[in-house]
Motif scaffolding. Sequence first.
Motif, PDB file in Angstrom:
ATOM      1  N   SER A   1       0.814  -1.211   0.000  1.00 38.31           N
ATOM      2  CA  SER A   1       0.000   0.000   0.000  1.00 38.31           C
ATOM      3  C   SER A   1       0.851   1.265   0.000  1.00 38.31           C
ATOM      4  N   GLY A   2       2.002   1.219   0.641  1.00 42.24           N
ATOM      5  CA  GLY A   2       2.874   2.378   0.706  1.00 42.24           C
ATOM      6  C   GLY A   2       3.386   2.831  -0.645  1.00 42.24           C
ATOM      7  N   SER A   3       3.312   1.964  -1.644  1.00 43.97           N
ATOM      8  CA  SER A   3       3.757   2.304  -2.999  1.00 43.97           C
ATOM      9  C   SER A   3       2.643   2.930  -3.824  1.00 43.97           C
ATOM     10  N   HIS A   4       1.490   3.131  -3.210  1.00 49.11           N
ATOM     11  CA  HIS A   4       0.330   3.675  -3.912  1.00 49.11           C
ATOM     12  C   HIS A   4      -0.109   4.976  -3.232  1.00 49.11           C
ATOM     13  N   ASN A   5      -0.961   5.689  -3.899  1.00 46.68           N
ATOM     14  CA  ASN A   5      -1.429   6.975  -3.391  1.00 46.68           C
ATOM     15  C   ASN A   5      -2.583   6.769  -2.406  1.00 46.68           C
TER      16      ASN A   5
ATOM     17  N   GLU B   1      -4.155  -0.458   4.290  1.00 43.30           N
ATOM     18  CA  GLU B   1      -4.016  -1.862   3.894  1.00 43.30           C
ATOM     19  C   GLU B   1      -4.938  -2.081   2.699  1.00 43.30           C
ATOM     20  N   THR B   2      -4.483  -1.592   1.545  1.00 40.04           N
ATOM     21  CA  THR B   2      -5.319  -1.628   0.350  1.00 40.04           C
ATOM     22  C   THR B   2      -4.705  -2.407  -0.805  1.00 40.04           C
TER      23      THR B   2
END
Length: 69
Positions: free
Chosen positions: A26-30, A36-37
């Motif tokens: 998730s940290g690599s996404h906006n 937690e996606t």
Amino acid sequence: MRIQETIERKLAERFAPEHLEVANESGSHNVPPGSETHFKVVVVAPAFAGLRLLARHRLVNETLAEELA
């Protein structure tokens, strides 16, 4: 319970894997911090023997239908 823990538990119970990796990406996404996606899942299990990739994906998606909704 965190979503990652739920995913790990459900996959372990369903497939009794030889190897299970669930990485929170998730940290690599906006998304907001701590989200937690987005997860990367690697499952190696006898249940997948002889199945094509799409069939394996369907089994995992079926197992995690609630989390994917």
